[in-house]
Design a protein around this motif. Sequence first.
Motif, PDB file in Angstrom:
ATOM      1  N   ASP A  62       0.863  -1.147  -0.049  1.00 31.42           N
ATOM      2  CA  ASP A  62       0.173  -0.156   0.082  1.00 31.42           C
ATOM      3  C   ASP A  62       0.789   1.308  -0.148  1.00 31.42           C
ATOM      4  O   ASP A  62       1.565   1.467   0.819  1.00 31.42           O
ATOM      5  N   PRO A  63       0.793   2.087  -1.058  1.00 33.12           N
ATOM      6  CA  PRO A  63       1.532   3.266  -0.986  1.00 33.12           C
ATOM      7  C   PRO A  63       1.203   4.463  -0.001  1.00 33.12           C
ATOM      8  O   PRO A  63       1.863   5.411   0.062  1.00 33.12           O
ATOM      9  N   LEU A  64      -0.263   4.310   0.241  1.00 34.81           N
ATOM     10  CA  LEU A  64      -0.596   5.346   1.041  1.00 34.81           C
ATOM     11  C   LEU A  64       0.220   5.780   2.346  1.00 34.81           C
ATOM     12  O   LEU A  64       0.522   6.936   2.502  1.00 34.81           O
ATOM     13  N   PRO A  65       0.610   4.915   3.206  1.00 37.10           N
ATOM     14  CA  PRO A  65       1.486   5.327   4.461  1.00 37.10           C
ATOM     15  C   PRO A  65       2.742   6.015   3.959  1.00 37.10           C
ATOM     16  O   PRO A  65       3.019   7.032   4.527  1.00 37.10           O
ATOM     17  N   TRP A  66       3.293   5.453   2.877  1.00 37.31           N
ATOM     18  CA  TRP A  66       4.531   6.324   2.258  1.00 37.31           C
ATOM     19  C   TRP A  66       4.132   7.851   1.959  1.00 37.31           C
ATOM     20  O   TRP A  66       4.915   8.688   2.450  1.00 37.31           O
ATOM     21  N   VAL A  67       3.173   7.923   1.281  1.00 41.37           N
ATOM     22  CA  VAL A  67       2.658   9.431   0.970  1.00 41.37           C
ATOM     23  C   VAL A  67       2.412   9.970   1.936  1.00 41.37           C
ATOM     24  O   VAL A  67       2.760  11.288   1.995  1.00 41.37           O
ATOM     25  N   ARG A  68       1.663   9.549   2.898  1.00 41.56           N
ATOM     26  CA  ARG A  68       1.180  10.535   4.206  1.00 41.56           C
ATOM     27  C   ARG A  68       2.271  10.633   4.870  1.00 41.56           C
ATOM     28  O   ARG A  68       2.444  11.879   5.118  1.00 41.56           O
ATOM     29  N   THR A  69       3.148   9.866   5.197  1.00 43.03           N
ATOM     30  CA  THR A  69       4.565  10.292   5.962  1.00 43.03           C
ATOM     31  C   THR A  69       5.274  11.428   5.204  1.00 43.03           C
ATOM     32  O   THR A  69       5.747  12.384   5.854  1.00 43.03           O
ATOM     33  N   VAL A  70       5.582  11.042   3.789  1.00 41.56           N
ATOM     34  CA  VAL A  70       6.484  12.280   3.048  1.00 41.56           C
ATOM     35  C   VAL A  70       5.694  13.689   3.117  1.00 41.56           C
ATOM     36  O   VAL A  70       5.980  14.582   3.670  1.00 41.56           O
ATOM     37  N   ALA A  71       4.286  13.592   3.131  1.00 40.14           N
ATOM     38  CA  ALA A  71       3.556  14.821   3.079  1.00 40.14           C
ATOM     39  C   ALA A  71       3.508  15.234   4.706  1.00 40.14           C
ATOM     40  O   ALA A  71       3.751  16.691   4.577  1.00 40.14           O
ATOM     41  N   ILE A  72       3.366  14.705   5.670  1.00 42.25           N
ATOM     42  CA  ILE A  72       3.408  15.349   6.971  1.00 42.25           C
ATOM     43  C   ILE A  72       4.784  15.689   7.472  1.00 42.25           C
ATOM     44  O   ILE A  72       4.777  16.808   7.777  1.00 42.25           O
ATOM     45  N   ARG A  73       5.936  15.006   6.883  1.00 41.85           N
ATOM     46  CA  ARG A  73       7.299  15.555   6.934  1.00 41.85           C
ATOM     47  C   ARG A  73       7.504  16.676   6.206  1.00 41.85           C
ATOM     48  O   ARG A  73       8.007  17.804   6.929  1.00 41.85           O
ATOM     49  N   LEU A  74       7.096  16.686   5.045  1.00 43.97           N
ATOM     50  CA  LEU A  74       7.284  18.185   4.265  1.00 43.97           C
ATOM     51  C   LEU A  74       6.613  19.176   4.944  1.00 43.97           C
ATOM     52  O   LEU A  74       7.066  20.254   5.009  1.00 43.97           O
ATOM     53  N   ALA A  75       5.371  19.217   5.418  1.00 47.99           N
ATOM     54  CA  ALA A  75       4.480  20.180   6.012  1.00 47.99           C
ATOM     55  C   ALA A  75       5.177  20.466   7.262  1.00 47.99           C
ATOM     56  O   ALA A  75       5.494  22.041   7.517  1.00 47.99           O
ATOM     57  N   ILE A  76       5.639  19.678   8.095  1.00 48.11           N
ATOM     58  CA  ILE A  76       6.219  20.120   9.518  1.00 48.11           C
ATOM     59  C   ILE A  76       7.486  20.669   9.196  1.00 48.11           C
ATOM     60  O   ILE A  76       7.791  21.622   9.593  1.00 48.11           O
ATOM     61  N   SER A  77       8.181  20.427   8.161  1.00 50.41           N
ATOM     62  CA  SER A  77       9.569  20.734   7.772  1.00 50.41           C
ATOM     63  C   SER A  77       9.151  22.400   7.602  1.00 50.41           C
ATOM     64  O   SER A  77       9.835  23.450   7.890  1.00 50.41           O
ATOM     65  N   THR A  78       8.246  22.588   6.618  1.00 47.85           N
ATOM     66  CA  THR A  78       8.010  23.991   5.993  1.00 47.85           C
ATOM     67  C   THR A  78       7.440  24.843   7.516  1.00 47.85           C
ATOM     68  O   THR A  78       7.858  25.879   7.639  1.00 47.85           O
ATOM     69  N   TRP A  79       6.649  23.999   8.096  1.00 50.17           N
ATOM     70  CA  TRP A  79       6.161  24.736   9.517  1.00 50.17           C
ATOM     71  C   TRP A  79       7.168  25.431  10.442  1.00 50.17           C
ATOM     72  O   TRP A  79       6.949  26.388  10.735  1.00 50.17           O
ATOM     73  N   ARG A  80       8.052  24.330  10.379  1.00 46.74           N
ATOM     74  CA  ARG A  80       9.332  25.105  11.429  1.00 46.74           C
ATOM     75  C   ARG A  80       9.913  26.142  10.856  1.00 46.74           C
ATOM     76  O   ARG A  80      10.337  26.993  11.650  1.00 46.74           O
ATOM     77  N   ARG A  81      10.002  26.017   9.646  1.00 48.63           N
ATOM     78  CA  ARG A  81      10.837  27.130   8.910  1.00 48.63           C
ATOM     79  C   ARG A  81      10.233  28.495   8.940  1.00 48.63           C
ATOM     80  O   ARG A  81      10.806  29.425   8.940  1.00 48.63           O
ATOM     81  N   THR A  82       8.914  28.264   9.008  1.00 44.85           N
ATOM     82  CA  THR A  82       8.092  29.559   8.671  1.00 44.85           C
ATOM     83  C   THR A  82       7.333  29.748  10.248  1.00 44.85           C
ATOM     84  O   THR A  82       6.693  30.995  10.460  1.00 44.85           O
ATOM     85  N   ARG A  83       7.821  29.308  11.113  1.00 43.08           N
ATOM     86  CA  ARG A  83       7.088  29.290  12.567  1.00 43.08           C
ATOM     87  C   ARG A  83       7.040  30.808  12.979  1.00 43.08           C
ATOM     88  O   ARG A  83       6.366  31.505  13.554  1.00 43.08           O
ATOM     89  N   ASN A  84       8.447  31.387  12.878  1.00 40.87           N
ATOM     90  CA  ASN A  84       8.841  32.677  13.317  1.00 40.87           C
ATOM     91  C   ASN A  84       8.028  33.948  12.701  1.00 40.87           C
ATOM     92  O   ASN A  84       7.345  34.729  13.148  1.00 40.87           O
ATOM     93  N   ARG A  85       8.146  33.477  11.068  1.00 41.87           N
ATOM     94  CA  ARG A  85       7.133  34.433  10.423  1.00 41.87           C
ATOM     95  C   ARG A  85       5.897  34.502  10.667  1.00 41.87           C
ATOM     96  O   ARG A  85       5.284  35.500  10.949  1.00 41.87           O
ATOM     97  N   VAL A  86       5.410  33.495  11.012  1.00 42.25           N
ATOM     98  CA  VAL A  86       3.819  33.240  11.309  1.00 42.25           C
ATOM     99  C   VAL A  86       3.449  33.971  12.550  1.00 42.25           C
ATOM    100  O   VAL A  86       2.409  34.765  12.754  1.00 42.25           O
ATOM    101  N   ARG A  87       4.339  33.838  13.665  1.00 45.46           N
ATOM    102  CA  ARG A  87       4.226  34.434  14.781  1.00 45.46           C
ATOM    103  C   ARG A  87       4.086  35.857  14.862  1.00 45.46           C
ATOM    104  O   ARG A  87       3.424  36.629  15.297  1.00 45.46           O
ATOM    105  N   ALA A  88       5.153  36.603  13.862  1.00 50.64           N
ATOM    106  CA  ALA A  88       5.022  37.737  13.901  1.00 50.64           C
ATOM    107  C   ALA A  88       3.876  38.326  13.193  1.00 50.64           C
ATOM    108  O   ALA A  88       3.478  39.344  13.448  1.00 50.64           O
ATOM    109  N   HIS A  89       3.430  37.630  12.058  1.00 51.19           N
ATOM    110  CA  HIS A  89       2.090  37.923  11.408  1.00 51.19           C
ATOM    111  C   HIS A  89       1.102  38.020  12.526  1.00 51.19           C
ATOM    112  O   HIS A  89       0.252  38.941  12.499  1.00 51.19           O
ATOM    113  N   PHE A  90       0.861  37.042  13.453  1.00 52.64           N
ATOM    114  CA  PHE A  90      -0.135  37.160  14.310  1.00 52.64           C
ATOM    115  C   PHE A  90       0.127  38.638  15.381  1.00 52.64           C
ATOM    116  O   PHE A  90      -0.799  38.741  15.963  1.00 52.64           O
ATOM    117  N   ARG A  91       1.371  38.697  15.711  1.00 46.43           N
ATOM    118  CA  ARG A  91       1.425  39.474  16.483  1.00 46.43           C
ATOM    119  C   ARG A  91       0.766  40.980  15.995  1.00 46.43           C
ATOM    120  O   ARG A  91       0.379  41.971  16.820  1.00 46.43           O
TER     121      ARG A  91
END
Length: 178
Positions: A62-91
């Motif tokens: 089943d390829p779904l677990p592989w795709v799901r893992t990659v998608a979540i890792r990509l999203a979390i990686s991007t989220w970590r990189r942009t966390r400070n920018r988002v915090r500033a935006h909300f401030r």
Amino acid sequence: MNGRRTMLTGAEDFDAFYTATAKRLVAAVYATTGDLAEAEDAVQEAYVRAWQRWDRLVREGDPLPWVRTVAIRLAISTWRRTRNRVRAHFRHGPPSDVPGLSADRVALLDALGELSAEQRRAVVLHHLLDLPVEEVARETGVSNGAVRTRLHRARKVLGERLADPLATAGHVRGASHG
């Protein structure tokens, strides 16, 4: 000609897989990160990567677990990189032309944001994608007990954060007038 038929079948299989799984995967990644645009981008990139390895992924099962893992890792990686920018935006507040989210959705996203990344992922995989604890454990690389612990702790935080707002408002109202 025979190789061409196999290639077409692989493309058709991939298209069917994408159609059957993409929408739910976007929802899961969105619930994990709280950012719909990032979720959509991460899922799209995960499917691109899956297509590049499609034959191998299908051979392995089943390829779904592989795709799901990659998608979540990509999203979390991007989220970590942009966390400070988002915090500033909300401030400084959102731009005036951005439509607001419903109060329930904001409360849920805020509550999910208070969970650790591991707890959030366990909640999304188990409760939003209906995966059994054993599959969540396999996909996250931890024991069944660790998944159950993460789910228990996450439910406690979510339960506290998502308590009935009317009961909370009544309590605060009574305290301020009393």
